[in-house]
Design a protein around this motif. Structure first.
Motif, PDB file in Angstrom:
ATOM      1  N   THR A 138       0.853  -1.184   0.000  1.00 14.22           N
ATOM      2  CA  THR A 138       0.000   0.000   0.000  1.00 14.22           C
ATOM      3  C   THR A 138       0.889   1.234   0.000  1.00 14.22           C
ATOM      4  O   THR A 138       1.897   1.263   0.695  1.00 14.22           O
ATOM      5  N   GLU A 139       0.510   2.238  -0.751  1.00 11.81           N
ATOM      6  CA  GLU A 139       1.264   3.481  -0.747  1.00 11.81           C
ATOM      7  C   GLU A 139       0.728   4.418   0.325  1.00 11.81           C
ATOM      8  O   GLU A 139      -0.479   4.634   0.427  1.00 11.81           O
ATOM      9  N   ILE A 140       1.644   4.953   1.123  1.00 14.77           N
ATOM     10  CA  ILE A 140       1.316   5.920   2.173  1.00 14.77           C
ATOM     11  C   ILE A 140       2.195   7.142   1.944  1.00 14.77           C
ATOM     12  O   ILE A 140       3.380   7.012   1.587  1.00 14.77           O
ATOM     13  N   ALA A 141       1.643   8.333   2.137  1.00 12.65           N
ATOM     14  CA  ALA A 141       2.382   9.572   1.903  1.00 12.65           C
ATOM     15  C   ALA A 141       3.387   9.832   3.024  1.00 12.65           C
ATOM     16  O   ALA A 141       3.041   9.822   4.200  1.00 12.65           O
ATOM     17  N   ARG A 157       4.317   9.554  -2.211  1.00 13.28           N
ATOM     18  CA  ARG A 157       3.713   8.250  -1.931  1.00 13.28           C
ATOM     19  C   ARG A 157       4.824   7.207  -1.917  1.00 13.28           C
ATOM     20  O   ARG A 157       5.616   7.128  -2.849  1.00 13.28           O
ATOM     21  N   GLU A 158       4.908   6.423  -0.838  1.00 15.30           N
ATOM     22  CA  GLU A 158       5.942   5.403  -0.691  1.00 15.30           C
ATOM     23  C   GLU A 158       5.282   4.050  -0.463  1.00 15.30           C
ATOM     24  O   GLU A 158       4.242   3.959   0.208  1.00 15.30           O
ATOM     25  N   PRO A 159       5.875   2.962  -0.975  1.00 14.83           N
ATOM     26  CA  PRO A 159       5.286   1.632  -0.799  1.00 14.83           C
ATOM     27  C   PRO A 159       5.552   1.068   0.596  1.00 14.83           C
ATOM     28  O   PRO A 159       6.677   1.075   1.079  1.00 14.83           O
ATOM     29  N   PHE A 160       4.499   0.611   1.250  1.00 15.24           N
ATOM     30  CA  PHE A 160       4.585  -0.071   2.541  1.00 15.24           C
ATOM     31  C   PHE A 160       4.148  -1.512   2.358  1.00 15.24           C
ATOM     32  O   PHE A 160       3.162  -1.775   1.667  1.00 15.24           O
ATOM     33  N   LEU A 161       4.857  -2.441   2.976  1.00 21.67           N
ATOM     34  CA  LEU A 161       4.403  -3.820   3.028  1.00 21.67           C
ATOM     35  C   LEU A 161       3.293  -3.856   4.065  1.00 21.67           C
ATOM     36  O   LEU A 161       3.475  -3.393   5.196  1.00 21.67           O
ATOM     37  N   VAL A 210       0.176  -6.048   6.074  1.00 19.68           N
ATOM     38  CA  VAL A 210      -0.400  -7.340   6.452  1.00 19.68           C
ATOM     39  C   VAL A 210      -1.735  -7.055   7.119  1.00 19.68           C
ATOM     40  O   VAL A 210      -1.812  -6.278   8.069  1.00 19.68           O
ATOM     41  N   GLY A 211      -2.803  -7.661   6.621  1.00 20.96           N
ATOM     42  CA  GLY A 211      -4.150  -7.439   7.142  1.00 20.96           C
ATOM     43  C   GLY A 211      -4.991  -6.698   6.130  1.00 20.96           C
ATOM     44  O   GLY A 211      -4.596  -6.521   4.972  1.00 20.96           O
ATOM     45  N   THR A 212      -6.164  -6.241   6.565  1.00 21.85           N
ATOM     46  CA  THR A 212      -7.070  -5.500   5.686  1.00 21.85           C
ATOM     47  C   THR A 212      -7.506  -4.213   6.367  1.00 21.85           C
ATOM     48  O   THR A 212      -7.636  -4.167   7.596  1.00 21.85           O
ATOM     49  N   PRO A 213      -7.759  -3.140   5.590  1.00 25.89           N
ATOM     50  CA  PRO A 213      -8.121  -1.847   6.187  1.00 25.89           C
ATOM     51  C   PRO A 213      -9.387  -1.874   7.045  1.00 25.89           C
ATOM     52  O   PRO A 213      -9.526  -1.069   7.945  1.00 25.89           O
ATOM     53  N   ASN A 214     -10.314  -2.794   6.784  1.00 32.62           N
ATOM     54  CA  ASN A 214     -11.549  -2.831   7.581  1.00 32.62           C
ATOM     55  C   ASN A 214     -11.385  -3.690   8.827  1.00 32.62           C
ATOM     56  O   ASN A 214     -12.357  -3.967   9.518  1.00 32.62           O
ATOM     57  N   ALA A 223      -4.008   4.109   2.981  1.00 32.79           N
ATOM     58  CA  ALA A 223      -3.715   5.068   1.910  1.00 32.79           C
ATOM     59  C   ALA A 223      -4.140   6.485   2.288  1.00 32.79           C
ATOM     60  O   ALA A 223      -3.695   7.453   1.675  1.00 32.79           O
ATOM     61  N   ALA A 224      -4.987   6.636   3.304  1.00 31.96           N
ATOM     62  CA  ALA A 224      -5.444   7.954   3.744  1.00 31.96           C
ATOM     63  C   ALA A 224      -4.457   8.615   4.714  1.00 31.96           C
ATOM     64  O   ALA A 224      -4.610   9.789   5.042  1.00 31.96           O
ATOM     65  N   LEU A 225      -3.440   7.890   5.155  1.00 32.79           N
ATOM     66  CA  LEU A 225      -2.486   8.429   6.120  1.00 32.79           C
ATOM     67  C   LEU A 225      -1.468   9.338   5.449  1.00 32.79           C
ATOM     68  O   LEU A 225      -1.097   9.137   4.295  1.00 32.79           O
ATOM     69  N   ILE A 226      -1.006  10.331   6.211  1.00 30.68           N
ATOM     70  CA  ILE A 226       0.054  11.238   5.770  1.00 30.68           C
ATOM     71  C   ILE A 226       1.078  11.298   6.896  1.00 30.68           C
ATOM     72  O   ILE A 226       0.742  11.646   8.028  1.00 30.68           O
ATOM     73  N   ILE A 227       2.316  10.961   6.583  1.00 30.59           N
ATOM     74  CA  ILE A 227       3.393  10.988   7.575  1.00 30.59           C
ATOM     75  C   ILE A 227       4.303  12.151   7.222  1.00 30.59           C
ATOM     76  O   ILE A 227       4.755  12.282   6.090  1.00 30.59           O
ATOM     77  N   GLU A 228       4.551  12.999   8.226  1.00 35.17           N
ATOM     78  CA  GLU A 228       5.427  14.149   8.001  1.00 35.17           C
ATOM     79  C   GLU A 228       6.250  14.398   9.248  1.00 35.17           C
ATOM     80  O   GLU A 228       5.846  14.024  10.356  1.00 35.17           O
ATOM     81  N   PRO A 229       7.429  15.008   9.100  1.00 31.32           N
ATOM     82  CA  PRO A 229       8.267  15.267  10.269  1.00 31.32           C
ATOM     83  C   PRO A 229       7.642  16.321  11.181  1.00 31.32           C
ATOM     84  O   PRO A 229       6.909  17.196  10.725  1.00 31.32           O
TER      85      PRO A 229
END
Length: 76
Positions: free
Chosen positions: A12-15, A20-24, A26-30, A54-60
């Motif tokens: 899944t890509e997370i910002a 957008r960066e690829p994350f491995l 495990v599991g399902t969003p629901n 995919a709705a998450l945004i990570i920033e310093p």
């Protein structure tokens, strides 16, 4: 989690920092899920449930104490 060995594995890509960066993942969003990504010299691990990764945004955060705790209350 008892059934985690049967959980689906995906990417899944997370910002992060505006990209957008690829994350491995495990599991399902629901349900319960875990995502992991190596970013520069840091391994980012996220454990969550019932939210679309995919709705998450990570920033310093330049000043974590100020950002997370808010301003200091006025002294009495």
């Amino acid at each position: 989690m008892a059934g985690s060995y049967e959980a689906p594995v995906s990417e899944t890509e997370i910002a992060i920092d505006g990209a957008r960066e690829p994350f491995l993942t495990v599991g399902t969003p629901n349900a319960h899920w875990v995502a992991v990504h190596r970013h520069h010299d840091v391994t980012i691990t996220i454990a969550a449930r019932e939210i679309d990764p995919a709705a998450l945004i990570i920033e310093p955060i330049a000043d974590p104490a100020a950002r997370l705790l808010g301003p200091e209350p006025d002294a009495p």
